[in-house]
Design a protein around this motif. Structure first.
Motif, PDB file in Angstrom:
ATOM      1  N   HIS A  51       0.826  -1.200   0.000  1.00 40.12           N
ATOM      2  CA  HIS A  51       0.000   0.000   0.000  1.00 40.12           C
ATOM      3  C   HIS A  51       0.871   1.266   0.000  1.00 40.12           C
ATOM      4  N   ALA A  52       1.964   1.227   0.787  1.00 44.63           N
ATOM      5  CA  ALA A  52       2.852   2.394   0.847  1.00 44.63           C
ATOM      6  C   ALA A  52       3.492   2.668  -0.512  1.00 44.63           C
ATOM      7  N   LEU A  53       3.907   1.599  -1.203  1.00 41.16           N
ATOM      8  CA  LEU A  53       4.560   1.770  -2.503  1.00 41.16           C
ATOM      9  C   LEU A  53       3.571   2.219  -3.587  1.00 41.16           C
ATOM     10  N   ASP A  54       2.396   1.560  -3.623  1.00 42.72           N
ATOM     11  CA  ASP A  54       1.443   1.832  -4.713  1.00 42.72           C
ATOM     12  C   ASP A  54       0.655   3.120  -4.501  1.00 42.72           C
ATOM     13  N   GLU A  55       0.242   3.372  -3.264  1.00 47.25           N
ATOM     14  CA  GLU A  55      -0.615   4.537  -3.010  1.00 47.25           C
ATOM     15  C   GLU A  55       0.176   5.762  -2.527  1.00 47.25           C
ATOM     16  N   GLY A  56       1.257   5.491  -1.768  1.00 51.73           N
ATOM     17  CA  GLY A  56       2.019   6.610  -1.217  1.00 51.73           C
ATOM     18  C   GLY A  56       3.150   7.056  -2.115  1.00 51.73           C
ATOM     19  N   VAL A  57       4.053   6.105  -2.478  1.00 49.29           N
ATOM     20  CA  VAL A  57       5.236   6.458  -3.258  1.00 49.29           C
ATOM     21  C   VAL A  57       4.880   6.705  -4.723  1.00 49.29           C
ATOM     22  N   ALA A  58       4.218   5.730  -5.361  1.00 50.63           N
ATOM     23  CA  ALA A  58       3.925   5.846  -6.811  1.00 50.63           C
ATOM     24  C   ALA A  58       3.035   7.057  -7.111  1.00 50.63           C
ATOM     25  N   LYS A  59       2.064   7.350  -6.255  1.00 49.21           N
ATOM     26  CA  LYS A  59       1.131   8.442  -6.503  1.00 49.21           C
ATOM     27  C   LYS A  59       1.537   9.723  -5.785  1.00 49.21           C
ATOM     28  N   GLY A  60       2.576   9.664  -4.981  1.00 49.58           N
ATOM     29  CA  GLY A  60       3.036  10.866  -4.276  1.00 49.58           C
ATOM     30  C   GLY A  60       2.077  11.358  -3.223  1.00 49.58           C
ATOM     31  N   ASP A  61       1.294  10.442  -2.637  1.00 45.17           N
ATOM     32  CA  ASP A  61       0.307  10.814  -1.615  1.00 45.17           C
ATOM     33  C   ASP A  61       0.937  10.610  -0.236  1.00 45.17           C
TER      34      ASP A  61
END
Length: 590
Positions: A51-61
């Motif tokens: 979740h951290a990689l896909d939603e936080g890192v990849a999307k910059g959220d």
């Protein structure tokens, strides 16, 4: 197959252990619940990373990234708390089980008769209590926890992987067939190897125990080098048995590690292609790599635990095999209701006995000894004197016939009641590690210090004990090695006097003493025997002059019965023995 293995019943040790653990199931259920919680928390951590990689890192959220990190921290806390709780519960249950197992073994050994200890090697019996119990301890402390956690982790990781990506899961499945085949082969060979290890460890302990017990003989005959060579052979077999297990592990576990690396390569290859085609996310591929650890580590853990379980199962089989041996001299199912101590009348009715039933040592003995009689047993070595004494004290049961004390068949009496009625003073005064006072109190544990001193004063040995460095509180080591043979015998006589039994059996109690000490011991024995029924095995025939009766034993039968003077006048077997003994004594003093 060794003699010990043939003698012991075959027992499913694991099944017997599970029956012992059954009353502890509520605690084990609580431990399982704790394991479920921390395993679920562990399995959820890669999802938080995904979740951290896909939603936080990849999307910059940043909010999603912080939320994923907080979730990861909460999961770590759950793992810490519930893993600690489960570890404490499992180890506590394991220690309770081991405590009960040691107590059962120790109590069982104490119930066993002399015949059992004559058949079995002391070193192997000690090995059951020490090295085998230690092996079981390793499994209980780690095995249950690892097995439950590994199985839950495997099942959970498999479900999650299939949910994340069926295609990547199939790629990972390619490594399962060789892993399963290797594990199956490893299990077969490791089972055999660990059984050999347990046998070799027992052999080492047996040789060490015999060497330490017979160290005086070893040194007296300069057998140190021969003993070293013999131990070297035994130790070599132990070394080879352990090396065989190491060889198996060195082949199996690196192979599993190689498969793990191959699986990571498959995930990176197929996962990378699917990321490029937008079939999966980078976070999913990363999660797969993390979950791969949740597949391989449990399999390795289960393989290692299987080693431990195999070893523990072999150890449990030996332990419960010992526990399954029935005493040769059992407690009666319906003991006679008596108020000990009993009247000191001894009766043997048609008694026949053989250590090997096909080779009787005693044959059709009929004998009555009235209360208060002082009876001497004399005869050549091997005639059956000591065997007769062992039957009267019920160290053995007769092959045929009946032995009675106070009118009761010994087989109908509780052993505790019999021991309060009949006491034996052996040839060697055996002392336990502790004080002189504690050794005397073996005869009557609840006696006061005043009673102990009064008994010693009555025997005329109070002065000797007070002359020791700390009097009655003088410490003696194992077998009383700090005291002379005569001093040890005086303490053992005081022990018997304090017990105050109506029947005493003395097995050549002065045979190994010097003349000065012998006189002191004989004086104490005269006091001990006053007013009691006594059966004394004598090697010095002069002591027979003071007996009420002399029984001459030869070839397993009582061939003569009478007073000393009567038997000498008859000119029979005893008279010949007596003349031979007098002539031998005269030759020594000439």
């Amino acid at each position: 197959m060794s003699e010990e293995v043939r003698a012991m019943p075959r027992v499913n040790g694991l099944a017997a252990a599970l029956r012992m653990l059954a009353p502890r199931w509520p605690m084990l259920l609580l431990a399982t619940a704790a394991i479920v919680v921390f395993t679920a928390a562990s399995l959820a951590r890669p999802l938080a990373i995904q979740h951290a990689l896909d939603e936080g890192v990849a999307k910059g959220d940043r909010a999603e990234l912080v939320q994923a990190c907080l979730a990861f921290g909460a999961l770590l806390l759950l793992v810490y708390v519930f893993q600690g709780l489960s570890t404490w519960i499992v180890n506590r249950v394991g220690q309770d089980f081991l405590y009960d197992l040691r107590m059962r073994l120790f109590e069982h050994y104490q119930r066993m008769s002399l015949a059992f200890f004559g058949r079995e090697n002391a070193g192997r019996l000690v090995a059951r209590m020490t090295s085998d119990v230690t092996t079981v301890n390793d499994v209980l402390n780690n095995g249950f926890l690892v097995v439950v956690q590994s199985l839950l982790t495997l099942a959970g990781a498999t479900v999650i992987l299939l949910t994340l990506s069926v295609r990547l899961s199939l790629a990972v499945a390619l490594i399962l067939p060789p892993l399963i085949v290797a594990t199956a082969i490893f299990r077969v060979y490791s089972n055999r190897a660990y059984n050999r290890v347990r046998e070799r460890i027992a052999d080492v302990m047996v040789h060490m125990q015999e060497t330490f017990s017979g160290l005086r003989v070893v040194q007296a005959f300069a057998r140190e080098q021969k003993n070293r060579e013999r131990f070297g052979e035994i130790n070599e077999r132990n070394f080879e048995a352990n090396v065989s297990t190491v060889k198996l592990s060195s082949l199996y576990f690196p192979f599993v590690e190689w498969l793990r690396g191959a699986a990571i390569g498959l995930i990176l290859y197929f996962g990378g292609r699917q990321v490029a085609g937008d079939a999966v996310t980078v976070g999913t591929v990363a999660a797969f790599v993390f979950y791969l650890e949740f597949i391989f580590q449990p399999i390795q853990n289960l393989s290692q635990v299987f080693d431990m379980v195999q070893s523990a199962n072999a150890a449990l089989g030996k332990i419960f095999g010992v526990l399954a041996v029935e005493p040769d001299v059992p407690e009666p199912e319906r003991p006679a209701r008596v108020q000990p101590p009993l009247e000191g009348r001894i009766a043997l009715e048609g008694v026949t006995f053989g250590y090997d039933p096909d080779r009787p040592v005693l044959r059709e003995i009929d004998l009555v000894i009235e209360p208060g009689q002082h009876v001497m047993l004399v005869g050549p070595t091997g005639a059956g004197k000591s065997t007769l004494a062992k039957l009267i004290t019920r160290m053995y049961d007769p092959t045929a016939g009946t032995v009675r004390i106070g009118g009761y068949d010994l087989r109908t009496l509780r052993l505790a009641d019999l021991r309060r009625t009949v006491t034996m003073v052996p040839q060697e005064g055996f002392l336990f590690t502790g004080t002189i006072r504690e050794n005397i109190l073996f005869g009557k544990p609840g006696a006061s210090d005043a009673e102990v001193r009064a008994a010693c004063e009555r025997l005329g040995i109070d002065g000797f004990i007070r002359s020791l460095p700390n009097g009655y509180e003088t410490l003696v080591s194992f077998r009383g090695s700090r005291l002379s043979a005569g001093e040890k015998q005086l303490v053992s006589i005081a022990r018997a006097f304090l017990a105050d039994p109506p029947v005493l059996v003395l097995d050549e109690a002065t045979s190994s003493l010097d003349p000065h000490t012998e006189e002191q011991v004989e004086q104490a024995l005269r006091t001990l025997l006053e007013g009691r029924t006594s059966v004394v095995i004598a090697h010095r025939l002069s002591t027979a002059e003071h007996a009420d009766r002399v029984l001459v034993v030869d070839g397993g039968r009582i061939v003569e019965d009478g007073r000393h003077d009567e038997l000498v006048r008859r000119g029979g077997y005893f008279a010949a023995l007596y003349r031979q003994w007098v002539a031998g004594r005269a030759a020594k003093t000439a």
